[in-house]
Design an enzyme around this catalytic site. Structure first.
Site, PDB file in Angstrom:
ATOM      1  N   ARG A  64      49.296  87.852  72.128  1.00 43.22           N
ATOM      2  CA  ARG A  64      48.733  86.433  71.562  1.00 43.22           C
ATOM      3  C   ARG A  64      47.755  85.935  72.162  1.00 43.22           C
ATOM      4  NH1 ARG A  64      54.522  86.377  71.616  1.00 43.22           N
ATOM      5  NH2 ARG A  64      55.818  86.419  69.761  1.00 43.22           N
ATOM      6  N   LYS A  80      56.927  83.923  73.497  1.00 43.44           N
ATOM      7  CA  LYS A  80      57.523  82.974  72.788  1.00 43.44           C
ATOM      8  C   LYS A  80      58.955  83.201  73.267  1.00 43.44           C
ATOM      9  CE  LYS A  80      54.848  82.079  68.756  1.00 43.44           C
ATOM     10  NZ  LYS A  80      54.926  81.785  67.324  1.00 43.44           N
ATOM     11  N   HIS A  88      43.946  86.797  66.196  1.00 41.05           N
ATOM     12  CA  HIS A  88      45.340  87.213  65.579  1.00 41.05           C
ATOM     13  C   HIS A  88      44.987  88.602  64.998  1.00 41.05           C
ATOM     14  CE1 HIS A  88      49.383  86.315  65.512  1.00 41.05           C
ATOM     15  NE2 HIS A  88      49.465  86.468  64.442  1.00 41.05           N
ATOM     16  N   ARG A 140      45.526  91.350  67.204  1.00 40.25           N
ATOM     17  CA  ARG A 140      46.973  91.465  67.297  1.00 40.25           C
ATOM     18  C   ARG A 140      47.491  92.235  66.097  1.00 40.25           C
ATOM     19  NH1 ARG A 140      51.624  89.529  69.804  1.00 40.25           N
ATOM     20  NH2 ARG A 140      53.422  89.030  68.424  1.00 40.25           N
ATOM     21  N   HIS A 190      58.281  90.189  69.357  1.00 38.13           N
ATOM     22  CA  HIS A 190      58.769  89.610  68.059  1.00 38.13           C
ATOM     23  C   HIS A 190      60.161  89.161  68.444  1.00 38.13           C
ATOM     24  CE1 HIS A 190      55.626  91.159  65.063  1.00 38.13           C
ATOM     25  NE2 HIS A 190      55.004  90.018  65.807  1.00 38.13           N
ATOM     26  N   TYR A 215      53.718  94.423  58.639  1.00 37.46           N
ATOM     27  CA  TYR A 215      53.095  95.642  58.828  1.00 37.46           C
ATOM     28  C   TYR A 215      53.324  96.735  57.869  1.00 37.46           C
ATOM     29  CZ  TYR A 215      51.774  92.743  62.853  1.00 37.46           C
ATOM     30  OH  TYR A 215      51.380  91.855  63.470  1.00 37.46           O
TER      31      TYR A 215
END
Length: 332
Positions: A161, A187, A259, A262, A285, A294
């Site tokens: 990220r 995260k 992004h 990414r 994730h 994706y």
């Protein structure tokens, strides 16, 4: 008992709720801070007061609704940004509700403001040719060019990220083989180690040697040795994408952001046959379901599925609704 003021409530929200109780990450605190700051500045201008002089009566549901309209009409924020601002406001009002029960009606009205639904576009990513053109865009004879190339190849290969890229320090990078990897905390405070390929190491090693590899120093610093800002990285990605468009016109039709790099890393893994659960771990994730975007973006995967499908054998015909009312409803 003294009624809490707006100032004391906001200070308590950040110091007690976010930092002490929830132990939110610096990124979360910064995002909530920006949202509350924008709300206070908007309300202060509307009420002709200083932000420190605002009362809870000034921050009513009508004002919050007007602020959300301001984000749409004046700041031209996306729906995702609007929803993120609203989530921060909701969190603040959930915190203040038991502290000022006399304002429960106002708080409940604000908490009832829903998140806006929006269409999620198919993720944009770079093809192998476009990614190669982007990596060749920085001028490698300059310090900035070598830094930018090291940043781009790291982002394209690891899928970090933007916040993880700019917070990466020399101590987070292991360049010895076997075991070459970057170590990050993403995260939800989830730690992960992302392996580095030999191609990435071939660029990253000399760059770290050039910067001196001072412990704790940012891997991708400014000329003054400080970490780059998110805006600076976004600008450099856009600049090199524009340069790459001269040799690869297809990249010029895409809005290339950090992004996007990414997404490119994820699509590269998917096309190599890597399972989505592994890709979810690779990208950090929270749930493997997030990685399903994706699958939607991989047109080749859909075409292979179509090839395996059996064509229908029914004869085509014109459908006639059994009733005019049913026909009206089906045309809606």
């Amino acid at each position: 008992m003294t009624t809490p003021t707006v100032t004391s409530l906001i200070q308590g929200f950040f110091t007690e709720r976010l930092v002490r109780q929830r132990q939110s990450s610096p990124q979360t605190v910064a995002a909530y801070r920006d949202s509350i700051r924008l709300l206070l500045l908007f309300t202060a201008q509307k009420a002709a007061k200083q932000p420190a002089g605002l009362t809870l009566d000034d921050l009513d549901a009508a004002t919050v609704a007007a602020f959300l309209d301001h984000l749409d009409g004046d700041r031209h924020n996306s729906t995702a940004t609007r929803n993120a601002r609203l989530a921060a406001i909701h969190s603040f009002y959930r915190y203040m509700l038991p502290l000022v029960p006399e304002h429960a009606h106002t708080a409940s009205q604000i908490l009832a403001i829903p998140q806006r639904r929006y269409e999620r576009a198919i993720v944009s990513y770079l093809t192998d040719i476009e990614a190669d053109a982007l990596l060749h865009a920085p001028e490698r004879t300059t310090w900035f060019g070598r830094r930018d190339r090291a940043l781009l190849i790291t982002a394209l290969q690891t899928g970090l990220r933007l916040s993880e890229l700019i917070s990466l320090t020399t101590g987070d990078v292991t360049t010895t083989i076997p075991g070459a990897a970057v170590h990050t905390v993403g995260k939800g405070r989830r730690e992960r180690a992302t392996p580095l390929t030999r191609q990435t190491l071939a660029v990253l090693r000399p760059w770290l040697e050039e910067t001196g590899s001072i412990p704790g120093a940012p891997v991708f610093p400014t000329r003054h040795g400080t970490p780059m800002s998110a805006d600076a990285v976004q600008r450099l990605v856009a600049k090199h994408a524009a340069t790459a468009a001269h040799t690869c016109p297809s990249i010029g039709a895409k809005n290339v952001t950090p992004h996007t790099l990414r997404h490119t890393a994820a699509m590269t893994l998917l096309k190599a046959g890597v399972d989505t659960s592994v890709i979810a771990l690779w990208l950090g994730h929270q749930s493997p379901e997030t990685t399903y975007i994706y699958l939607h973006a991989d047109m080749a995967l859909k075409e292979r599925a179509l090839e395996r499908a059996t064509a229908p054998t029914t004869r085509p015909g014109r459908y006639r609704p059994p009733d005019t009312l049913i026909g009206f409803l089906e045309r809606l």
